[in-house]
Design a protein around this motif. Structure first.
Motif, PDB file in Angstrom:
ATOM      1  N   PRO C 135     -25.084  49.794  -9.822  1.00 32.05           N
ATOM      2  CA  PRO C 135     -25.260  49.144 -11.149  1.00 32.05           C
ATOM      3  C   PRO C 135     -26.010  47.734 -11.148  1.00 32.05           C
ATOM      4  CG  PRO C 135     -22.734  49.495 -10.420  1.00 32.05           C
ATOM      5  CD  PRO C 135     -23.862  50.052  -9.307  1.00 32.05           C
ATOM      6  N   GLU C 136     -26.474  47.747 -12.372  1.00 30.72           N
ATOM      7  CA  GLU C 136     -27.112  46.321 -12.577  1.00 30.72           C
ATOM      8  C   GLU C 136     -26.237  45.328 -12.506  1.00 30.72           C
ATOM      9  OE1 GLU C 136     -30.249  45.497 -13.912  1.00 30.72           O
ATOM     10  OE2 GLU C 136     -30.704  47.353 -12.941  1.00 30.72           O
ATOM     11  N   PRO C 137     -26.542  44.007 -11.820  1.00 31.13           N
ATOM     12  CA  PRO C 137     -25.548  43.022 -11.713  1.00 31.13           C
ATOM     13  C   PRO C 137     -24.729  42.733 -13.069  1.00 31.13           C
ATOM     14  CG  PRO C 137     -27.396  42.468 -10.803  1.00 31.13           C
ATOM     15  CD  PRO C 137     -27.828  43.780 -11.280  1.00 31.13           C
ATOM     16  N   SER C 138     -25.405  42.926 -14.099  1.00 29.13           N
ATOM     17  CA  SER C 138     -24.575  42.553 -15.336  1.00 29.13           C
ATOM     18  C   SER C 138     -23.525  43.629 -15.849  1.00 29.13           C
ATOM     19  CB  SER C 138     -25.761  42.399 -16.370  1.00 29.13           C
ATOM     20  OG  SER C 138     -26.397  43.641 -16.559  1.00 29.13           O
ATOM     21  N   HIS C 139     -23.665  44.798 -15.010  1.00 22.41           N
ATOM     22  CA  HIS C 139     -22.581  45.781 -15.345  1.00 22.41           C
ATOM     23  C   HIS C 139     -21.488  45.897 -14.206  1.00 22.41           C
ATOM     24  CE1 HIS C 139     -25.799  46.890 -18.361  1.00 22.41           C
ATOM     25  NE2 HIS C 139     -24.664  46.843 -19.129  1.00 22.41           N
ATOM     26  N   ILE C 140     -21.527  44.823 -13.468  1.00 13.29           N
ATOM     27  CA  ILE C 140     -20.442  44.960 -12.505  1.00 13.29           C
ATOM     28  C   ILE C 140     -19.356  44.086 -12.836  1.00 13.29           C
ATOM     29  CG2 ILE C 140     -19.709  44.488  -9.898  1.00 13.29           C
ATOM     30  CD1 ILE C 140     -22.455  44.961  -9.403  1.00 13.29           C
ATOM     31  N   ASN C 141     -18.332  44.917 -13.392  1.00 11.64           N
ATOM     32  CA  ASN C 141     -17.159  43.896 -14.101  1.00 11.64           C
ATOM     33  C   ASN C 141     -15.621  44.054 -13.213  1.00 11.64           C
ATOM     34  OD1 ASN C 141     -18.896  45.142 -15.944  1.00 11.64           O
ATOM     35  ND2 ASN C 141     -18.091  43.620 -17.414  1.00 11.64           N
ATOM     36  N   ALA C 142     -14.982  43.045 -13.295  1.00 15.24           N
ATOM     37  CA  ALA C 142     -13.754  42.950 -13.361  1.00 15.24           C
ATOM     38  C   ALA C 142     -12.649  43.820 -13.870  1.00 15.24           C
ATOM     39  CB  ALA C 142     -12.954  41.536 -13.187  1.00 15.24           C
ATOM     40  N   GLN C 143     -11.641  44.550 -13.248  1.00 14.66           N
ATOM     41  CA  GLN C 143     -10.825  45.284 -13.936  1.00 14.66           C
ATOM     42  C   GLN C 143     -10.163  44.387 -15.311  1.00 14.66           C
ATOM     43  OE1 GLN C 143      -9.901  48.219 -13.241  1.00 14.66           O
ATOM     44  NE2 GLN C 143      -7.826  48.599 -14.522  1.00 14.66           N
ATOM     45  N   SER C 144     -10.189  45.075 -16.302  1.00 16.57           N
ATOM     46  CA  SER C 144      -9.574  44.121 -17.589  1.00 16.57           C
ATOM     47  C   SER C 144      -7.898  43.881 -17.327  1.00 16.57           C
ATOM     48  CB  SER C 144      -9.748  45.466 -18.839  1.00 16.57           C
ATOM     49  OG  SER C 144      -8.775  44.690 -19.973  1.00 16.57           O
ATOM     50  N   VAL C 145      -7.619  42.834 -17.995  1.00 15.22           N
ATOM     51  CA  VAL C 145      -6.344  42.422 -17.993  1.00 15.22           C
ATOM     52  C   VAL C 145      -5.470  42.640 -19.182  1.00 15.22           C
ATOM     53  CG1 VAL C 145      -6.570  40.297 -16.206  1.00 15.22           C
ATOM     54  CG2 VAL C 145      -6.934  40.131 -18.491  1.00 15.22           C
ATOM     55  N   ILE C 146      -6.304  43.327 -20.095  1.00 20.45           N
ATOM     56  CA  ILE C 146      -5.607  43.748 -21.317  1.00 20.45           C
ATOM     57  C   ILE C 146      -5.345  45.310 -21.383  1.00 20.45           C
ATOM     58  CG2 ILE C 146      -5.164  43.060 -23.926  1.00 20.45           C
ATOM     59  CD1 ILE C 146      -8.191  41.961 -23.636  1.00 20.45           C
ATOM     60  N   ASN C 147      -6.611  45.789 -21.087  1.00 22.17           N
ATOM     61  CA  ASN C 147      -6.527  47.168 -21.182  1.00 22.17           C
ATOM     62  C   ASN C 147      -6.638  47.864 -19.614  1.00 22.17           C
ATOM     63  OD1 ASN C 147      -7.324  49.934 -21.230  1.00 22.17           O
ATOM     64  ND2 ASN C 147      -8.808  49.754 -23.009  1.00 22.17           N
ATOM     65  N   ASN C 148      -5.543  48.614 -19.546  1.00 24.92           N
ATOM     66  CA  ASN C 148      -5.352  49.330 -18.196  1.00 24.92           C
ATOM     67  C   ASN C 148      -6.423  50.204 -17.796  1.00 24.92           C
ATOM     68  OD1 ASN C 148      -2.915  47.891 -17.491  1.00 24.92           O
ATOM     69  ND2 ASN C 148      -1.662  49.272 -18.423  1.00 24.92           N
ATOM     70  N   GLN C 149      -6.990  50.644 -18.520  1.00 27.55           N
ATOM     71  CA  GLN C 149      -8.233  51.606 -18.247  1.00 27.55           C
ATOM     72  C   GLN C 149      -9.695  50.955 -18.425  1.00 27.55           C
ATOM     73  OE1 GLN C 149      -7.721  55.551 -19.720  1.00 27.55           O
ATOM     74  NE2 GLN C 149      -8.655  54.979 -21.563  1.00 27.55           N
ATOM     75  N   GLY C 150      -9.928  49.874 -18.677  1.00 29.71           N
ATOM     76  CA  GLY C 150     -11.167  49.151 -18.967  1.00 29.71           C
ATOM     77  C   GLY C 150     -11.500  47.895 -18.063  1.00 29.71           C
ATOM     78  N   ARG C 151     -12.947  47.531 -18.550  1.00 27.89           N
ATOM     79  CA  ARG C 151     -13.404  46.553 -17.838  1.00 27.89           C
ATOM     80  C   ARG C 151     -13.289  45.009 -18.319  1.00 27.89           C
ATOM     81  NH1 ARG C 151     -19.390  48.651 -16.348  1.00 27.89           N
ATOM     82  NH2 ARG C 151     -18.947  50.594 -16.023  1.00 27.89           N
ATOM     83  N   GLY C 152     -12.953  43.885 -17.658  1.00 29.21           N
ATOM     84  CA  GLY C 152     -13.192  42.666 -18.009  1.00 29.21           C
ATOM     85  C   GLY C 152     -14.431  42.000 -17.922  1.00 29.21           C
ATOM     86  N   GLY C 153     -14.278  40.830 -17.439  1.00 26.65           N
ATOM     87  CA  GLY C 153     -15.850  40.014 -17.255  1.00 26.65           C
ATOM     88  C   GLY C 153     -16.685  40.340 -16.134  1.00 26.65           C
ATOM     89  N   VAL C 154     -17.790  40.015 -16.374  1.00 28.33           N
ATOM     90  CA  VAL C 154     -18.818  40.307 -15.072  1.00 28.33           C
ATOM     91  C   VAL C 154     -18.424  39.439 -13.945  1.00 28.33           C
ATOM     92  CG1 VAL C 154     -21.047  40.180 -14.476  1.00 28.33           C
ATOM     93  CG2 VAL C 154     -20.641  41.061 -16.774  1.00 28.33           C
ATOM     94  N   LEU C 155     -18.509  39.885 -12.608  1.00 22.77           N
ATOM     95  CA  LEU C 155     -18.087  39.596 -11.344  1.00 22.77           C
ATOM     96  C   LEU C 155     -19.335  38.611 -11.251  1.00 22.77           C
ATOM     97  CD1 LEU C 155     -16.788  42.298  -9.334  1.00 22.77           C
ATOM     98  CD2 LEU C 155     -15.582  40.870 -10.573  1.00 22.77           C
ATOM     99  N   GLU C 156     -18.892  37.621 -10.517  1.00 21.32           N
ATOM    100  CA  GLU C 156     -20.100  36.607  -9.913  1.00 21.32           C
ATOM    101  C   GLU C 156     -20.110  36.274  -8.552  1.00 21.32           C
ATOM    102  OE1 GLU C 156     -19.548  33.313 -12.700  1.00 21.32           O
ATOM    103  OE2 GLU C 156     -20.392  34.612 -14.606  1.00 21.32           O
ATOM    104  N   GLY C 157     -21.212  35.631  -8.193  1.00 26.57           N
ATOM    105  CA  GLY C 157     -21.169  34.923  -7.156  1.00 26.57           C
ATOM    106  C   GLY C 157     -21.207  35.776  -5.628  1.00 26.57           C
ATOM    107  N   ALA C 158     -20.523  35.464  -4.731  1.00 21.50           N
ATOM    108  CA  ALA C 158     -20.288  36.172  -3.506  1.00 21.50           C
ATOM    109  C   ALA C 158     -19.585  37.503  -3.838  1.00 21.50           C
ATOM    110  CB  ALA C 158     -19.415  35.348  -2.618  1.00 21.50           C
ATOM    111  N   GLU C 159     -18.595  37.706  -4.370  1.00 22.08           N
ATOM    112  CA  GLU C 159     -17.825  38.887  -4.992  1.00 22.08           C
ATOM    113  C   GLU C 159     -18.793  40.073  -5.499  1.00 22.08           C
ATOM    114  OE1 GLU C 159     -14.491  38.647  -7.536  1.00 22.08           O
ATOM    115  OE2 GLU C 159     -14.001  40.615  -7.190  1.00 22.08           O
ATOM    116  N   ALA C 160     -19.405  39.554  -6.387  1.00 20.47           N
ATOM    117  CA  ALA C 160     -20.574  40.503  -7.021  1.00 20.47           C
ATOM    118  C   ALA C 160     -21.450  41.038  -5.653  1.00 20.47           C
ATOM    119  CB  ALA C 160     -21.508  39.832  -8.002  1.00 20.47           C
ATOM    120  N   ALA C 161     -21.922  40.264  -5.115  1.00 22.29           N
ATOM    121  CA  ALA C 161     -22.797  40.249  -4.117  1.00 22.29           C
ATOM    122  C   ALA C 161     -22.138  41.555  -2.918  1.00 22.29           C
ATOM    123  CB  ALA C 161     -23.298  39.044  -3.329  1.00 22.29           C
TER     124      ALA C 161
END
Lengths: 306, 306, 306, 306
Positions: C135-161
């Motif tokens: 994936p492009e860095p802009s499409h690496i997201n965290a697990q959503s906290v509202i929707n159990n089968q969706g994505r939340g915000g974009v991961l950043e920094g060391a975690e994304a790397a």
């Protein structure tokens, strides 16, 4: 008479001999099994078999080992969520098998629903009975003047009487001739070969009754019911859909409740329609002219929100 | 271990609480319900529900009111006739629902059979378990040199050991990293957001196990079994087909017997092949060259008649 | 690189040799034929063939002998009417055949749409290429906290790397080992048998690319697009749906316009929701508590009308 | 008369205006497009559109970028291999759209093939024409005395004349009454409302002609043709299957050739039948009694190998 005494005896026998099973059981549905519910003048629907219940829908949605949660409330919430978000596969996990007796012209509409299993009584193999649909006087209507494929007001007086007379006499004449053609005795008592059944049946009109076994999953059944229990459906198929709705409501009460709210009682709004709702909620006076909709669309939109 | 103690307890509970039903019952099938039959190293099939039995096939074929004839022999003859003449609709009147645990690469072949209902465990929603298919040494084969999509002889010695080692270590590394990516704690114990499950799953190889509910009618199941219990099918799906064959044989013994004779044990002969049989029965010595068949066709033909 | 020079030459050749036909032609679609439109990092969609156009939908709806009315406006009105009233069969009279290259985890969602024809590149028969979706860095997201089968915000920094590094290195290691297992030479240059392809593929992760021919009618394609171009669909399949939407808009402009208004831009309202709209239009202040809806339902309802 | 002068003019116009396309073209099929081939007394089939050709089958089987091999011989070998091994998906990559005019009792058999798309002329919306199927004297047969669902010898003399007279007069009477019921003028010239078309049609017998657009993929078309071009199919549907076979032979010559050899001209042998062939080839004298087959099975077996 839709059911002969021998047939009723067979039905009664089946209804009186429960057997143990480990499968999911729907008590609401057990009370309907085999019973023939009359529809139209000679037709009926009766449930021959079913698979699954509300719990089975949830169990499949969760791909679980046991029966799922004990909480009925959780199950109902899940079922409503599945229905709202068009998650159709868990509803496909329930199945129903019906025995239906229906006029041929109704059967021809019904069969257009392709995702189902059908065994029809074979008029190549067997002889059809002398049973024809003759509408009640209150269901003999004129062609609609607004909707090109619908009905208008009820016919009255001499015209209604003529229609009834035609339907009755033509049915009977066609059946008399059907019998004469397949008979092994000619009109003067002489022996004859008898026309093949697969040919003789072509003389029979579309209001003759046929019957079939029809098996379908719950998702596709709901699709059928949404279209055929709808007010735009032809009356003669709608009454079958209505009769099926009643047994489904007892079979899978939670799923049927969600279906009733989201499909039967709901409406699909176009982007234009949603835009109008938003404008109206902000206080704007929207008319057909300013809505961007055609006249037909606007009429249906008004019907939904008023 | 395919089934946890809690899961086994749920299964045991279901197996211990029969309820009365008026529906058609298959005693042979009741004895299989819910039991998980192991397949491969972590997989299983287990029957969740079924509809119909041999009598139900005949009842639908006859569109009858009761259970059909009392004579088991008549029913078997009818079933064989239906199978022989490709009258598939009465077999569609039986339905089975299975819970299957299987490697993803097997699932990808399986799902190509479209006329079925499926609910798969969602790796967008849930976390997959650390369970991977690692073949038995006796099922690690070389690429076939005759058939471009099959297997040849069993690998041996160092080569076999290397393959096993790769499959094991790559699976485990992939799963470790899957866990690390979705974790809410980073490698040094610091909090992290955790990658979305729908993304993390893409790191998992095709030998990971998934599971689903799979529901299908008997006609389409037979089609699946004919292709997948065949010797040309990949071993890893064939063992599932074989396990299903065993429960089907108990569920609908007459239908399964007809299937075994006409489909599993039968063969389709082309016009050319029939012509060769006729010539050979008249005493002619037919060879591939004089048969009009290609080499591949001739090899298969000889396989069928020798 | 999705297309090799030889492949591009084959595509160019096909695009340069028009032939005469008497069939219905869509000029908008002809300009797209064979061209590979890139999707994700190595994927594409390209149209291989199509049948029908807007006129063909109307011609089928009218079961007519010629091309139907000359008036484009009448055809558009009819198409909008058919879409609004769920008359799906005329849309089934158009067909499209696509060649799609896509990651396996996307293919696994896609294939759940059963009413379509598929030929997938066989990894039993052929060797897969070293192409993985990263994936492009802009499409690496965290697990959503509202929707159990969706994505939340974009991961950043060391975690994304870390995520990117894992996906890249695990893919490459898996592919190196895939190659080593099927090779006819062992690690020290000695000859080896080479593992069967149907087994070796099980080591490959779900972000490897596969490809298939996919053929579907327009009605079922719209169903696919409604679900997969939706904001709740996983990003990686949504981009395919979006790319397909573009070519469909040029193929059948009137049908696509109606689809956009009634399906993509529309919403289904439940009976409860319609009731709330009616109350709100009469001036009542309706809240979630007084709506009869659950919190989730109310949130979606507000999203639709505000 | 099946086609009016205006309809013929529309057909002629379509046939005279080729347009350029980049799609796969079948020259053999282009020569058939739109032409109405007569079937029975008022029916026809005509090809409205098609997708694909022999090369397209191979291209899909290979999931290739270009047109596939230049070698026609290789393509034919691949097509025969695919047919022999029941690899049905590449054949699904071709599609045909037909306009068919046919008696209602034929349409009722035809529609049982569910994997197809259909738009039928609506008798709720439109008025049907006075066109009825009246068999040729050579096709008026007695009920078969061997096969319960077939025909025996041709009827002769007074019996045949009576049948023809009944079919003609009942059709005409039914149509006269259909017209009278929907008319806006009563029998004495007085205005009347006119019965709704959806009701009036129920008076029409099953030999009235209807028409539809029917679209199907080549695999499912072959399945239809195998069952309906078979000698056990009713004559009145077999003639439609035969007419379709002719155009398919020109559309996809290699695929049709393989179909003819492996399906139309082939036979399925049960395990018991294969066993008998083996015993007979070894010189054993096998009879029905020693074959293990029922009488019906043995009769069909002898038919295949003698």
């Amino acid at each position: 008479m839709p059911i002969s005494p021998e047939q009723q005896a067979e039905i009664d026998e089946q209804r009186s001999s429960p057997q143990p099973t480990l499968r999911a059981v729907s008590e609401g549905m057990e009370s309907h099994l085999y019973t023939a519910y009359p529809v139209l003048d000679h037709g009926f629907i009766r449930v021959i078999d079913y698979m699954g219940n509300d719990e089975a829908i949830c169990q499949a949605a969760r791909v679980s080992y046991g029966k799922g949660t004990k909480s009925v409330q959780n199950d109902e919430g899940l079922i409503r969520y599945l229905m709202r978000h068009w998650h159709s596969t868990p509803f496909e996990m329930c199945e129903i098998k019906l025995h239906v007796k229906l006029p041929v012209f109704v059967a021809r509409q019904w069969i257009r629903h392709r995702t189902a299993n059908v065994n029809e009584y074979s008029a190549r193999y067997s002889i059809l009975d002398r049973e024809f649909y003759i509408p009640e006087p209150s269901h003999i209507n004129a062609q609609s003047v607004i909707n090109n494929q619908g009905r208008g007001g009820v016919l009255e007086g001499a015209e209604a009487a003529r229609v009834l007379e035609i339907l009755k006499s033509d049915s009977n004449r066609a059946y008399d001739n059907y019998e004469a053609m397949i008979a092994e005795t000619g009109p003067d008592g002489e022996p004859q070969d008898g026309l093949a059944r697969e040919l003789a049946r072509m003389n029979l009109p579309a209001n003759i009754y046929t019957q079939w076994y029809w098996k379908v999953d719950l998702h596709n059944l709901f699709h059928f019911l949404r279209l055929r229990a709808d007010s735009h459906a032809q009356y003669e198929i709608r009454v079958y859909a209505d009769a099926i709705c009643k047994v489904v409501a007892d079979w899978v009460p939670a799923a049927y409740g969600a279906f009733e709210d989201y499909r039967l009682g709901g409406a699909t709004m176009s982007g234009k329609a949603l835009d109008c709702v938003r404008r109206m909620l902000k206080g704007e006076e929207v008319t057909q002219e300013t809505s961007g909709m055609s006249k037909g669309e606007w009429r249906e939109f008004e019907g939904a929100i008023k």
